[in-house]
Design a protein around this motif. Sequence first.
Motif: not given
Length: 435
Positions: A315-318, A425-435
Amino acid sequence: MTDETEADLTGVPPRRRPKLPVDTVGGRRLKPATLMMGHGYDPVLSEGSLKPPIFATSTYVFPNAAAGKRHFEGVTGKRPGGAEGLVYSRFNGPNQEILEDRLGVWEAAEDALVFSSGMSAIATLFLSMVQPGDTIIHSGPLYAATETLIGRVLGRFGVDYLDFPAGATQDEIEAVLRKAEGRVPLIYLESPANPTNALVDIEAVAAARDAVFGDTVEKPPIAIDNTFLGPLWQQPLQHGADLVVYSLTKYAGGHSDLVAGGVLGSKAHINTIRSMRNTIGTICDPNTAWMLLRSLETLELRMSRAGENAAKVCAFLKDHPKVERVGYLGFLKDDRQADIYRRHCTGGGSTFSLYLKGGEREAFAFLDALTIAKLAVSLGGTETLASHPAGMTHLSVPDARKVALGITDNLVRISIGVEDADDLIADFEQALAAI
């Protein structure tokens, strides 16, 4: 004499007699989660041990010569059904037999077999059924090693294959079946497909098979790799499959500390596969079987928690601006895949495909930035794992076929574990920010 030593005409002391199995209480049939705590095992037979011991032995003593002969009639196939007792650890053992009993409970299968890995289960299945000149029909995509086994290994021995896309209709599947030259020994499915999460319509496959072959002796069995969803979220035997294949390494094991495989289904088909397993020795070892017995006790708990976590994470990634699409079954709505999902599945699972905006560079940047999620292949463990199928598990698949199957450079496969969902969710959020 005390009842410890007193024996009646059976010759067995009362406290050492095995008890009848209990699968109902007060007329209520017990659920699989309850049966995992004791089904197939009687402490009386193991000095009262609450849990089955690990039977670390290579061979077993026969009570008499006639019994030894009868057991070997079973393991050599002269009499169907396998041995009626313990023979030799290449054929059977207490830990493996208890495990097979419990695996069958989840899907109400007549019989089950366990193997040293998921691929040894698949290879033994194929070897027990195919002959030179046969044509295997399968859905696509399949796990890369399965595709290699069919296309490259069995192909060397004169076995051909035809495939249809995971979402094919009955008419499309029938058309592929009618193209087959030679005998069709097996229809092999994988649903959801690895790594795209595409679903196969098992009912349509069964209907197409029956339309082409009717009730003739040439009617091929339908086998399906149910690793991604089973047994909690999909039970293919209820929808027309004859055999269900598992990498027990995944959810059944669930702790990323063992490798094993399983096949469930009708006694007739299992007997055929058992004969091949007895010959080539692909049974799992007693220690692995014992570990799987332990893991099955928490299977429902682990899969339920992982499934709940996956729904929150997806739901967060969508709607994230750096995400092109999330291939999560819980998001299916109005197309053919959604119809298959409604008929076949009871949950969206915890493994999904994440398509990032970009290509390999963006996918690698995301993977390298993850902290809680581990960069590793496999799925269904207590921990969250992430991998890059095009560059890892499916690297051996030809580029043109990868494109046709939707295994693109921007695809990341995620298997959600049982950690706290907000932390993930916090982990995926920061990893997406690293792109």
